[in-house]
Enzyme design. Structure first.
Site, short mmCIF file in Angstrom:
data_model
loop_
_atom_site.label_atom_id
_atom_site.label_comp_id
_atom_site.label_asym_id
_atom_site.label_seq_id
_atom_site.Cartn_x
_atom_site.Cartn_y
_atom_site.Cartn_z
N GLN A 1 30.67 6.82 33.92
CA GLN A 1 30.23 6.68 35.32
C GLN A 1 30.98 5.52 36.00
OE1 GLN A 1 27.26 6.89 32.96
NE2 GLN A 1 27.61 9.07 33.08
N GLY B 1 31.87 7.19 39.70
CA GLY B 1 32.28 8.03 38.58
C GLY B 1 33.42 8.94 38.99
N ASP B 2 33.92 9.71 38.01
CA ASP B 2 35.00 10.68 38.26
C ASP B 2 36.27 10.03 38.79
OD1 ASP B 2 33.10 12.65 37.58
OD2 ASP B 2 32.38 12.72 39.64
N ALA C 1 28.28 12.29 31.49
CA ALA C 1 29.68 11.97 31.75
C ALA C 1 30.55 13.19 31.45
CB ALA C 1 30.11 10.81 30.86
N GLY C 2 31.65 13.29 32.15
CA GLY C 2 32.59 14.36 31.86
C GLY C 2 33.99 13.78 31.94
N HIS C 3 34.60 13.56 30.80
CA HIS C 3 35.94 12.95 30.78
C HIS C 3 36.98 14.03 30.49
CE1 HIS C 3 34.19 8.66 29.99
NE2 HIS C 3 33.82 9.20 31.14
N THR D 1 22.49 15.33 36.82
CA THR D 1 23.23 16.31 36.02
C THR D 1 22.28 17.17 35.17
OG1 THR D 1 23.49 14.74 34.22
CG2 THR D 1 25.25 14.80 35.86
N LYS E 1 38.74 8.16 34.47
CA LYS E 1 38.66 7.28 33.29
C LYS E 1 39.09 8.01 32.02
CE LYS E 1 34.33 6.50 33.98
NZ LYS E 1 34.22 7.15 35.30
N LYS F 1 45.16 9.68 40.72
CA LYS F 1 45.24 10.79 41.68
C LYS F 1 45.98 10.43 42.96
CE LYS F 1 41.68 13.79 39.97
NZ LYS F 1 40.64 14.75 40.29
N ARG G 1 32.65 18.35 44.32
CA ARG G 1 32.41 16.94 44.63
C ARG G 1 32.57 16.70 46.12
NH1 ARG G 1 36.32 15.29 39.79
NH2 ARG G 1 34.88 15.62 38.07
P1 IMP Z 1 21.98 11.49 35.89
O1 IMP Z 1 22.91 10.46 35.31
O2 IMP Z 1 22.14 12.86 35.32
O3 IMP Z 1 20.55 11.03 35.89
O4 IMP Z 1 22.39 11.64 37.45
C1 IMP Z 1 22.17 10.62 38.40
C2 IMP Z 1 23.31 10.62 39.43
O5 IMP Z 1 24.50 10.15 38.81
C3 IMP Z 1 23.64 11.99 40.01
O6 IMP Z 1 24.05 11.83 41.36
C4 IMP Z 1 24.83 12.44 39.16
O7 IMP Z 1 25.62 13.39 39.83
C5 IMP Z 1 25.54 11.12 38.97
N1 IMP Z 1 26.36 11.08 37.76
C6 IMP Z 1 25.94 10.89 36.49
N2 IMP Z 1 26.97 10.86 35.64
C7 IMP Z 1 28.07 11.03 36.39
C8 IMP Z 1 29.47 11.06 36.07
O8 IMP Z 1 29.90 10.92 34.92
N3 IMP Z 1 30.30 11.25 37.12
C9 IMP Z 1 29.86 11.36 38.40
N4 IMP Z 1 28.57 11.33 38.74
C10 IMP Z 1 27.69 11.16 37.73
#
Ligand code: IMP
Length: 433
Positions: free
Chosen positions: A219, A11-12, A38-40, A124, A15, A326, A300
């Site tokens: 992700q 992820g990150d 997710a954080g876009h 998260t 995207k 990046k 991160r």
């Molecule tokens: P969850 O998706 O909140 O259950 O988190 C499970 C794992 O996925 C954790 O390590 C989060 O930090 C990681 N994670 C979930 N969504 C993202 C994302 O959009 N970017 C980066 N890491 C993510």
């Protein structure tokens, strides 16, 4: 024509920027997995936005934005995002919310704390795993239930009853009332009730009509619930293989698959990370790359590019082209390391283990490649990139098994180098069309 934007790391990868860039020339944009975990990040009209649930289509008035079946939806987040964007842009986005998308409910967020899974895996804390668990256990509540309030109340009452039996004495669970919860959900969903419907049918129709449809993955492949670093993963199928299940569209129709690769490796949350760095280089990447989680603000973890993991992601996502993001962040480092293999119990391997404990025992085998001094943010022409930068891009393309279609050298849409590439059919594919 259909294009998918797919994360090739944890992820990150950036995207958000790429999806926002491609959404400008799309007619429909579809989110198909994950939820507000997710954080876009996107720059639109000079303003920085961080979205969690809404697809990048919301920034463009004529574009339909679809939240498909595979997404878990927190109505409070959705409402806030849509309102913020409408306020800034002066129009209400065209939204379709799948009737079969599951809702994240207040008790899902609570369960991550009560069960301890949030802390154990560094999630998260957005209720993602409990919401997907309820879906699989057939005790979930779906967006379509909002259209039948009596059924909604009944489902909530049954679920709350079961939770009280499972967690006796947990006051937060005791306090929840099905009637009140249903009222809150209906209030939050008010503006979207007319948007709830057959998302799969809408996507199929758009494709049949020859529209440009963009699928915005969330992700990355290494967080895939099955093929990532289990159990340090998210709870949806993040790889391309999940697109069909998450949308109801057979993936045969998605011809263009753009794998997004950050020029170095990052990870947020727990789990093995063979090329993780500490010290000066890690600090530099974090600072120059702004490597802090969009959802949680957590710093991160940063490290060198892992080509073993990238090859694994490429098998899952089958990219037809890649976007490298990046790249500008690496300027000024005299030399760079890329991980070409792992040392596993003294034996060199290029296989990415399917098990997190196994991966934790792998040590990176690095190759050193020349870095470059020149800042890249002003470059718009691939040929003007330093030779060392092009050499680095070649290594990434080789590991991904796909040509570089786009290079990002800064956060804004303008800071993009488009290269395009020839498809097997002999057409020239330019990601911006
Ligand atoms: P969850 O998706 O909140 O259950 O988190 C499970 C794992 O996925 C954790 O390590 C989060 O930090 C990681 N994670 C979930 N969504 C993202 C994302 O959009 N970017 C980066 N890491 C993510």
């Amino acid at each position: 024509m259909a294009t998918a934007v797919l994360g090739m790391q944890w992820g990150d990868e950036g995207k958000g920027k790429i999806a926002h860039f491609l959404a400008a020339s799309s007619e429909m944009v579809v989110r198909w997995n994950g939820g507000p975990n997710a954080g876009h990040t996107m720059f639109h009209g000079g303003v920085k936005f961080g979205t969690h649930l809404v697809p990048a289509g919301v920034f463009y008035p004529g574009v339909e934005s679809v939240i498909a079946t595979g997404v878990v939806v927190d109505l409070s987040v959705l409402r806030e995002e849509v309102e913020t964007i409408s306020r800034h842009l002066g129009f209400t986005p065209k939204l379709i919310l799948s009737e079969s998308a599951h809702l994240i409910l207040p008790y899902h967020r609570l369960l991550e704390d009560v069960e301890g899974s949030g802390a154990k895996f560094g999630t998260t804390r957005r209720g993602i795993a409990p919401a997907y668990s309820d879906r699989a256990a057939k005790v979930g509540v779906r967006a379509g239930d909002l259209l039948a309030p009596a059924r909604l109340r009944e489902r909530l009452a049954e679920r709350l009853e079961a939770l009280r039996r499972a967690w006796p004495g947990v006051s937060e669970v005791e306090r929840l009332s099905a009637k009140r919860l249903a009222e809150d959900l209906l209030e939050q969903a008010g503006p979207f009730l007319t948007s709830i419907g057959d998302a799969a049918g809408a996507i199929q129709d758009a494709l049949t009509a020859g529209k440009e449809v963009l699928f915005e993955g969330a992700q990355g492949a290494l967080l895939d619930v099955d093929f990532g670093t289990y159990p340090y993963v998210t709870s949806s199928t993040t790889a391309f293989t999940g697109l069909s299940a998450g949308t109801g569209v057979p993936d045969l129709r998605v011809e263009r698959r753009l794998g997004i690769v950050k020029a170095y490796q990052t990870r947020v949350g727990d789990g093995p990370f063979p090329t993780e760095l500490s010290g000066e280089v890690a600090e530099r990447l974090r600072k120059e790359g702004g490597e802090f989680g969009v959802v949680t603000g957590r710093p991160r973890r940063c490290g060198w590019l892992d080509l073993v993991a990238l090859r694994h992601a490429a098998r899952l996502n089958a990219p037809t082209g890649i976007a490298v993001t990046k790249l500008d962040v690496l300027s000024g480092l005299p030399e760079l390391c890329v991980c070409r293999a792992y040392d596993r119990h003294g034996m060199e391997t290029t296989r990415f283990p399917g098990d997190a404990e196994d991966l934790a025992r792998c040590r990176p085998v690095y190759e050193t490649v020349p870095g470059w001094e020149d800042p890249l943010r002003g470059v718009r022409d691939y040929k003007r990139l330093p030779a060392a930068t092009r050499g680095y891009l070649d290594r990434i393309a080789e590991a991904a098994g796909a040509p570089v279609a786009l290079v990002s050298v800064g956060p804004t849409p303008e800071e993009t180098i488009l290269t395009g590439f020839d498809t097997p059919e002999g057409d020239r594919y330019n990601p911006a069309h």
